[in-house]
Enzyme design. Structure first.
Site, PDB file in Angstrom:
ATOM      1  N   ASN A 166       1.001  -1.148   0.006  1.00 13.80           N
ATOM      2  CA  ASN A 166      -0.084   0.062   0.077  1.00 13.80           C
ATOM      3  C   ASN A 166       0.975   1.159   0.033  1.00 13.80           C
ATOM      4  O   ASN A 166       2.030   1.167   0.377  1.00 13.80           O
ATOM      5  CB  ASN A 166      -0.894  -0.030   1.315  1.00 13.80           C
ATOM      6  N   HIS A 201       0.782   5.168   1.380  1.00 11.19           N
ATOM      7  CA  HIS A 201       0.140   6.085   2.212  1.00 11.19           C
ATOM      8  C   HIS A 201       0.798   7.321   2.347  1.00 11.19           C
ATOM      9  O   HIS A 201       1.996   7.758   2.446  1.00 11.19           O
ATOM     10  CB  HIS A 201       0.114   5.593   3.573  1.00 11.19           C
TER      11      HIS A 201
HETATM   12  C1  GRF Z   1      -2.875   8.647  -2.308  1.00 11.93           C
HETATM   13  O1  GRF Z   1      -2.559   9.715  -1.823  1.00 11.93           O
HETATM   14  C2  GRF Z   1      -2.308   7.408  -1.444  1.00 11.93           C
HETATM   15  O2  GRF Z   1      -1.538   7.575  -0.731  1.00 11.93           O
HETATM   16  C3  GRF Z   1      -3.602   7.054  -0.722  1.00 11.93           C
HETATM   17  O3  GRF Z   1      -4.772   6.940  -1.397  1.00 11.93           O
HETATM   18  C4  GRF Z   1      -4.334   8.193  -2.346  1.00 11.93           C
HETATM   19  C5  GRF Z   1      -4.765   7.571  -3.823  1.00 11.93           C
HETATM   20  O4  GRF Z   1      -4.758   8.530  -4.772  1.00 11.93           O
HETATM   21  N1  GRF Z   1      -3.375   5.856  -0.081  1.00 11.93           N
HETATM   22  P1  GRF Z   1      -4.774   8.147  -6.211  1.00 11.93           P
HETATM   23  O5  GRF Z   1      -6.300   7.435  -6.485  1.00 11.93           O
HETATM   24  O6  GRF Z   1      -3.807   7.316  -6.684  1.00 11.93           O
HETATM   25  O7  GRF Z   1      -4.802   9.363  -7.058  1.00 11.93           O
END
Ligand code: GRF
Length: 197
Positions: free
Chosen positions: A111, A113
């Site tokens: 993941n 974050h």
């Molecule tokens: C990202 O900021 C990630 O860190 C978090 O969710 C967001 C997803 O953004 N887990 P995207 O859909 O990839 O633009």
């Protein structure tokens, strides 16, 4: 190098998914996106998958808000296995994964974050960092376990918080860092996987 089979899961706009697919297309990332799945019917991430001609599907999540119904999660694991997914990549997937997925893909789910974990798990982590008066924040790629935004850290990227940052400007800069970090980390995992006997 044999490309590593990826399954990408997301609930939202899919900018990290796009960065990964572009990196594969450019030849920098020795992986193959086998499927993109979303728990949100009209999530832009599914549109991005179609743009890149990647098989994609909407997975009706069931009655819970923050996790998948157990039978749905088991079905997801089976679909990913059927698609020969070797690494599950969460890219803005807004549900906590439980045993059906964690057992099907042990240490094979990652993941990203938007904070320097273990600081600021949970929602809108960039706002949490800003409100806490931090001077730096960033993003983290980690293995997924059964807790929220928790699990062994693989890599982090620091993003400075500027004096006149708003939540929006900070979030935008963190996302730029995410789009560099995530494909780089996946490429490293591809190389490690290739070296396995
Ligand atoms: C990202 O900021 C990630 O860190 C978090 O969710 C967001 C997803 O953004 N887990 P995207 O859909 O990839 O633009």
């Amino acid at each position: 190098m044999k490309p590593l089979g990826l399954g990408i899961l997301g609930s939202g706009k899919g900018s990290n998914c796009r960065a990964i697919l572009e990196s594969i297309r450019s030849g920098a990332l020795p992986a193959e996106a086998r499927v993109v799945m979303s728990d949100v019917l009209d999530a832009p991430i599914l549109e991005i998958a179609r743009e890149f001609s990647i098989p994609n599907a909407y997975l009706p999540p069931g009655q819970f808000r923050t996790r998948l119904e157990p039978n749905v999660e088991a079905e997801l694991a089976q679909m990913l296995r059927d698609a020969e997914v070797e690494l599950v990549v969460l890219a803005g997937f807004m549900r906590v994964l439980k045993l059906p997925m964690l057992q099907a893909f042990p240490r094979r789910i990652i993941n990203i974050h938007p904070s320097l974990l273990p600081k600021f798990p949970g929602l809108e982590a960039w706002k949490q960092a800003l409100n806490a008066g931090e001077t730096i924040t960033g993003c983290t790629v980690h293995y997924v376990d059964d807790k929220i935004d928790h699990g062994d850290i693989i890599a982090q990227r620091v993003v400075p918080i500027l004096p006149n940052d708003s939540a929006e400007s900070l979030h935008a800069r963190i996302q730029v860092a995410e789009h560099e970090l995530y494909p780089t980390v996946i490429a490293k995992l591809c190389r490690e996987n290739d070296r396995r006997p």
